[in-house]
Scaffold this motif. Structure first.
Motif, short mmCIF file in Angstrom:
data_model
loop_
_atom_site.label_atom_id
_atom_site.label_comp_id
_atom_site.label_asym_id
_atom_site.label_seq_id
_atom_site.Cartn_x
_atom_site.Cartn_y
_atom_site.Cartn_z
N TYR A 32 0.86 -1.18 0.00
CA TYR A 32 0.00 0.00 0.00
C TYR A 32 0.90 1.22 0.00
O TYR A 32 1.87 1.28 0.77
N LEU A 34 1.26 5.59 -0.33
CA LEU A 34 0.56 6.83 -0.05
C LEU A 34 1.45 8.03 -0.39
O LEU A 34 2.68 7.93 -0.36
N SER A 51 -3.39 0.98 -3.74
CA SER A 51 -3.11 -0.38 -3.32
C SER A 51 -2.26 -1.06 -4.39
O SER A 51 -2.30 -0.70 -5.56
N ARG A 93 3.66 0.96 2.95
CA ARG A 93 3.34 0.19 4.14
C ARG A 93 3.69 -1.27 3.95
O ARG A 93 3.39 -1.85 2.90
N ARG A 94 4.29 -1.84 4.97
CA ARG A 94 4.55 -3.27 4.96
C ARG A 94 3.26 -4.01 5.20
O ARG A 94 2.44 -3.59 5.99
N ASN B 104 -6.80 -0.19 5.10
CA ASN B 104 -6.24 0.66 4.04
C ASN B 104 -6.52 2.13 4.26
O ASN B 104 -6.23 2.96 3.40
#
Lengths: 112, 118
Positions: A32, A34, A51, A93-94, B104
């Motif tokens: 993910y 951002l 994603s 993100r992990r 998410n």
């Protein structure tokens, strides 16, 4: 060990043109991604995310593209506005948790 | 939108003293909060993950006895820099995720604390 890399420390773009901010990552476990926008002496503000199952996400003037095979993502801002001038951080993100790994940021200056 | 309040925004202290930084989620509950540190012209470095009701998880190289983290409620986490030294001077930022949202959903950040140790 910098797992998220933003190789351009700064970028200057004319108002109305497209701003393209780039980001590379090394960890294939990231699922993910951002983009955050940050003004001096303030915390980062969430801008847009994507994603790993997608290759594009669009929100108004902001579009994020993800190329998983190249481990590369980019943020497009069009048209750029002077108010977009800020530092933009790419984060990933992990999938084992929710902590974010950040790049060093790219300082965007949009000139009138 | 979700708001994370961090206090103080700026603090100056003398070497050897301790400083406490508070991070509050104002309109949501956060079972997990994260503490970051930013050096000049560097990225935000994750220091530790703060879990409500349990011990924090520290990243490699971060001294847990130096940076004490307490997450006593679903809306408050504190970071205490103990026996501060000039090299601890930095910009500390906390972040939190709304526990009631999907995995998410993005992290929300406080406005950071500028710590200067003289």
């Amino acid at each position: 060990d910098q797992q998220v890399k933003q190789n351009s420390p700064s970028l200057s773009v004319q108002e109305g043109r497209i701003s393209i901010l780039n980001c590379d990552y090394t960890n294939s476990m990231f699922d993910y991604f951002l983009w955050y926008k940050k003004y001096p002496a303030e915390g980062p503000t969430f801008l847009i995310s994507i994603s790993s199952i997608k290759d594009k996400n669009e929100d108004g003037r902001f579009t994020v593209f993800l190329n998983k095979s190249a481990k590369h993502l980019s943020l497009h801002i069009v048209p750029s506005q002077p108010g977009d001038s800020a530092v933009y951080f790419c984060a990933a993100r992990r999938n084992s948790g929710y902590a974010l790994n950040f790049g060093k940021g790219t300082s965007l200056l949009v000139t009138p | 939108g979700a708001v994370v309040s961090q206090h103080p925004s700026r603090v100056i202290c003398k070497s050897g003293t301790s400083v406490k930084i508070e991070c509050r989620s104002l309109d949501f509950q956060a079972t997990t909060m994260f503490w970051y540190r930013q050096f000049p012209k560097k990225s935000l470095m994750l220091m530790a993950t703060s879990n409500e009701g349990s011990k924090a998880t520290y990243e490699q190289g971060v001294e847990k006895d130096k940076f004490l983290i307490n997450h006593a409620s679903l809306t408050l986490s504190t970071l205490t820099v103990t026996s501060a030294h000039p090299e601890d001077s930095s910009f500390y930022i906390c972040s939190a995720r709304d526990s009631g949202t999907s995995s998410n959903s993005p992290l929300h950040f406080g406005n950071g604390t500028r710590l200067t140790v003289t």
